[in-house]
Design a protein around this motif. Structure first.
Motif, mmCIF file in Angstrom:
data_model
loop_
_atom_site.group_PDB
_atom_site.id
_atom_site.type_symbol
_atom_site.label_atom_id
_atom_site.label_comp_id
_atom_site.label_asym_id
_atom_site.label_seq_id
_atom_site.Cartn_x
_atom_site.Cartn_y
_atom_site.Cartn_z
ATOM 1 N N HIS A 162 -27.769 -61.594 21.332
ATOM 2 C CA HIS A 162 -27.407 -62.357 20.136
ATOM 3 C C HIS A 162 -28.046 -61.789 18.877
ATOM 4 C CE1 HIS A 162 -25.382 -65.281 22.643
ATOM 5 N NE2 HIS A 162 -26.421 -65.239 23.440
ATOM 6 N N GLY A 163 -28.456 -60.542 18.946
ATOM 7 C CA GLY A 163 -28.932 -59.852 17.758
ATOM 8 C C GLY A 163 -30.116 -60.536 17.111
ATOM 9 N N ASP A 164 -29.931 -60.947 15.870
ATOM 10 C CA ASP A 164 -31.027 -61.510 15.079
ATOM 11 C C ASP A 164 -31.135 -63.026 15.203
ATOM 12 O OD1 ASP A 164 -31.612 -58.949 14.141
ATOM 13 O OD2 ASP A 164 -30.226 -59.137 12.445
ATOM 14 N N ALA A 165 -30.414 -63.634 16.118
ATOM 15 C CA ALA A 165 -30.518 -65.088 16.288
ATOM 16 C C ALA A 165 -31.965 -65.465 16.587
ATOM 17 C CB ALA A 165 -29.605 -65.558 17.417
ATOM 18 N N ARG A 166 -32.500 -66.445 15.844
ATOM 19 C CA ARG A 166 -33.924 -66.779 15.941
ATOM 20 C C ARG A 166 -34.218 -67.871 16.953
ATOM 21 N NH1 ARG A 166 -34.575 -68.195 9.769
ATOM 22 N NH2 ARG A 166 -32.544 -69.099 10.331
ATOM 23 N N ASN A 167 -33.201 -68.618 17.347
ATOM 24 C CA ASN A 167 -33.424 -69.737 18.265
ATOM 25 C C ASN A 167 -32.085 -70.104 18.904
ATOM 26 O OD1 ASN A 167 -31.988 -71.472 16.367
ATOM 27 N ND2 ASN A 167 -33.872 -71.505 15.164
ATOM 28 N N PHE A 168 -32.113 -71.093 19.814
ATOM 29 C CA PHE A 168 -30.888 -71.428 20.543
ATOM 30 C C PHE A 168 -29.866 -72.144 19.676
ATOM 31 C CE2 PHE A 168 -32.955 -70.399 24.622
ATOM 32 C CZ PHE A 168 -31.898 -69.703 25.200
ATOM 33 N N LYS A 169 -30.275 -72.767 18.606
ATOM 34 C CA LYS A 169 -29.284 -73.320 17.672
ATOM 35 C C LYS A 169 -28.414 -72.195 17.115
ATOM 36 C CE LYS A 169 -28.989 -75.288 13.034
ATOM 37 N NZ LYS A 169 -28.758 -74.021 12.329
ATOM 38 N N GLU A 170 -29.056 -71.102 16.697
ATOM 39 C CA GLU A 170 -28.293 -69.983 16.150
ATOM 40 C C GLU A 170 -27.476 -69.283 17.231
ATOM 41 O OE1 GLU A 170 -30.802 -67.465 13.801
ATOM 42 O OE2 GLU A 170 -31.282 -69.074 12.379
ATOM 43 N N VAL A 171 -27.989 -69.256 18.463
ATOM 44 C CA VAL A 171 -27.210 -68.708 19.576
ATOM 45 C C VAL A 171 -25.941 -69.531 19.786
ATOM 46 C CG1 VAL A 171 -27.182 -68.404 22.090
ATOM 47 C CG2 VAL A 171 -29.156 -67.625 20.764
ATOM 48 N N VAL A 172 -26.097 -70.857 19.825
ATOM 49 C CA VAL A 172 -24.945 -71.743 20.029
ATOM 50 C C VAL A 172 -23.937 -71.570 18.896
ATOM 51 C CG1 VAL A 172 -24.257 -74.173 19.979
ATOM 52 C CG2 VAL A 172 -26.102 -73.432 21.493
ATOM 53 N N GLU A 173 -24.407 -71.525 17.657
ATOM 54 C CA GLU A 173 -23.495 -71.349 16.521
ATOM 55 C C GLU A 173 -22.778 -70.004 16.610
ATOM 56 O OE1 GLU A 173 -25.451 -73.946 12.906
ATOM 57 O OE2 GLU A 173 -26.233 -71.931 13.273
ATOM 58 N N GLN A 174 -23.491 -68.972 17.033
ATOM 59 C CA GLN A 174 -22.875 -67.650 17.158
ATOM 60 C C GLN A 174 -21.767 -67.662 18.215
ATOM 61 O OE1 GLN A 174 -24.391 -63.740 19.130
ATOM 62 N NE2 GLN A 174 -25.539 -63.999 17.239
ATOM 63 N N VAL A 175 -22.043 -68.298 19.362
ATOM 64 C CA VAL A 175 -21.030 -68.371 20.422
ATOM 65 C C VAL A 175 -19.817 -69.172 19.936
ATOM 66 C CG1 VAL A 175 -20.531 -69.261 22.720
ATOM 67 C CG2 VAL A 175 -22.673 -68.044 22.293
ATOM 68 N N MET A 176 -20.053 -70.276 19.228
ATOM 69 C CA MET A 176 -18.941 -71.063 18.691
ATOM 70 C C MET A 176 -18.085 -70.225 17.748
ATOM 71 S SD MET A 176 -21.200 -74.490 18.049
ATOM 72 C CE MET A 176 -19.999 -75.689 17.503
ATOM 73 N N LYS A 177 -18.744 -69.452 16.915
ATOM 74 C CA LYS A 177 -18.013 -68.587 15.983
ATOM 75 C C LYS A 177 -17.209 -67.539 16.733
ATOM 76 C CE LYS A 177 -18.696 -65.639 11.924
ATOM 77 N NZ LYS A 177 -19.710 -65.069 10.980
ATOM 78 N N LYS A 178 -17.800 -66.965 17.786
ATOM 79 C CA LYS A 178 -17.092 -65.962 18.588
ATOM 80 C C LYS A 178 -15.846 -66.563 19.242
ATOM 81 C CE LYS A 178 -19.846 -62.166 18.710
ATOM 82 N NZ LYS A 178 -19.404 -60.759 18.557
ATOM 83 N N ILE A 179 -15.998 -67.773 19.801
ATOM 84 C CA ILE A 179 -14.848 -68.428 20.434
ATOM 85 C C ILE A 179 -13.774 -68.706 19.409
ATOM 86 C CG2 ILE A 179 -14.059 -70.497 21.654
ATOM 87 C CD1 ILE A 179 -16.885 -70.708 22.856
ATOM 88 N N ASP A 180 -14.198 -69.162 18.236
ATOM 89 C CA ASP A 180 -13.263 -69.589 17.191
ATOM 90 C C ASP A 180 -12.483 -68.427 16.591
ATOM 91 O OD1 ASP A 180 -12.307 -71.906 15.943
ATOM 92 O OD2 ASP A 180 -13.413 -71.448 14.112
ATOM 93 N N SER A 181 -13.072 -67.234 16.644
ATOM 94 C CA SER A 181 -12.397 -66.082 16.044
ATOM 95 C C SER A 181 -11.122 -65.761 16.816
ATOM 96 C CB SER A 181 -13.328 -64.865 16.034
ATOM 97 O OG SER A 181 -13.604 -64.443 17.347
ATOM 98 N N ASN A 182 -10.101 -65.437 16.093
ATOM 99 C CA ASN A 182 -8.811 -65.063 16.696
ATOM 100 C C ASN A 182 -8.202 -66.185 17.530
ATOM 101 O OD1 ASN A 182 -6.758 -63.145 16.931
ATOM 102 N ND2 ASN A 182 -7.466 -62.495 18.953
ATOM 103 N N MET A 183 -8.557 -67.437 17.200
ATOM 104 C CA MET A 183 -7.941 -68.571 17.887
ATOM 105 C C MET A 183 -6.519 -68.754 17.370
ATOM 106 S SD MET A 183 -8.727 -71.045 20.131
ATOM 107 C CE MET A 183 -10.450 -71.499 20.040
#
Length: 339
Positions: A162-183
């Protein structure tokens, strides 16, 4: 040529250079099961063909795009095999048959239930893969030097998917963004459709207890947020809690995104496909190796346009596939495993 024999020189060249981490999530028993079924199963033949095609297209160590496409096709095969193991037969849907708005699979049994399979990639994939390979090569050379001096060599190689993600909140937000892309909403309108998300390249806590909205911990009065539930059903701007390294509960602040099922009401449910890493050397293709844990979309059940019978059948298919499941109202939390 068999898939595994085609894949072996590819992965050996990656490992000689330091590896790319994702390759350890690709298993020989799955490739062999795809080969075994391809002779009389059109869906597996399609997956087999896609995997061979991606391996032919791969141009070398830094062709991360093609390797990622291969990895995604592999996990389409994993999901197909996992569904079959659970008694649900699927057929593939030819890409482009709906002007590009087509899911990956649908049930053989009518009324049809469709499945769109997404495999989450690393943060900033090009940079992350290169960094992992470079650090892997350094670690390998360090171990070899140790072995020359002492007879035994080892090294520690830390992966940061997850690159520069500092905590699991940022990990969760990153995964949500990844899922949302190209929806593409068109992928979900032809028939009731379930989204399947593969977590193999993430650091999520993806075991079944994370389907709960809240996870309790001994000696902590404030529960933590279940990561799978948050991705699927978190309310936008509600805070996200996770324990710190010092075993104190931290309020990491509000999630800046709503859960996928709240933002996309046309999705019947979200199933997380995860791998039990401790079983990776098993000779079984899917049994005991892969879990399907899901969140059902209550709002979709109440208001979709497919009718009562299709809704009932979709939910039965969802329940049959899932090893454990909850819904967007967190109504099944007490039935889920505890930590």
């Amino acid at each position: 040529m068999s898939l595994y024999n085609d894949y072996l020189p590819l992965v050996q060249s990656l490992n000689d250079y330091g590896g790319n981490f994702a390759s350890i999530r690709i298993r020989q028993p799955v490739l062999e099961a795809i080969d075994d079924g391809a002779s009389n199963d059109p869906a597996l033949r399609y997956v087999q063909s896609k995997l061979h095609e991606k391996m032919r297209q791969w141009t070398g160590l830094q062709d991360h795009v093609t390797f990622s496409e291969f990895f995604e096709a592999y996990y389409e095969g994993v999901f197909y095999l996992a569904a079959f193991h659970r008694g649900t037969s699927l057929r593939n849907i030819t890409a482009g048959s709906g002007k590009g708005n087509t899911p990956d699979f649908e049930t053989v049994r009518k009324p049809s239930v469709s499945f769109e399979v997404k495999t989450i990639d690393f943060a900033a994939p090009e940079r992350t893969y290169n960094k992992i390979m470079s650090e892997g090569l350094d670690a390998k050379l360090e171990a070899q030097e140790q072995a020359k001096r002492t007879g035994v060599g080892s090294s520690i190689h830390v992966i940061a998917p997850h690159g520069d993600a500092r905590n699991f909140k940022e990990v969760v937000e990153q995964v949500m963004k990844k899922i949302d892309s190209n929806m593409k909403s068109g992928q979900y309108t032809r028939a009731p459709t379930i989204l399947v998300v593969c977590t193999a390249r993430t650091a999520l806590n993806d075991r079944a207890e994370n389907l709960r909205k809240w996870l309790t911990f001994p000696d902590l009065t404030q529960p933590a947020n279940g990561q799978l539930y948050a991705i699927a059903a978190h309310q936008v701007d509600e805070p996200f809690f996770f324990p710190s390294d010092h075993w104190r509960m931290n309020n990491l602040g509000p999630l800046g995104r709503a859960g996928i099922l709240r933002d996309h009401g046309y999705i019947a449910g979200l199933i997380f496909l995860s791998m039990e890493s401790s079983m990776s050397n098993s000779h079984e293709p899917v049994k005991g190796i892969y879990s399907l844990n899901g969140i059902w979309n209550v709002d979709w059940e109440k208001s979709n346009s497919f009718g009562r019978q299709a809704t009932f059948c979709t939910k039965k298919v969802f329940e049959t596939l899932c090893d454990a499941w909850n819904d967007t109202e967190d109504s099944r939390s007490t039935l889920l495993p505890t930590q």
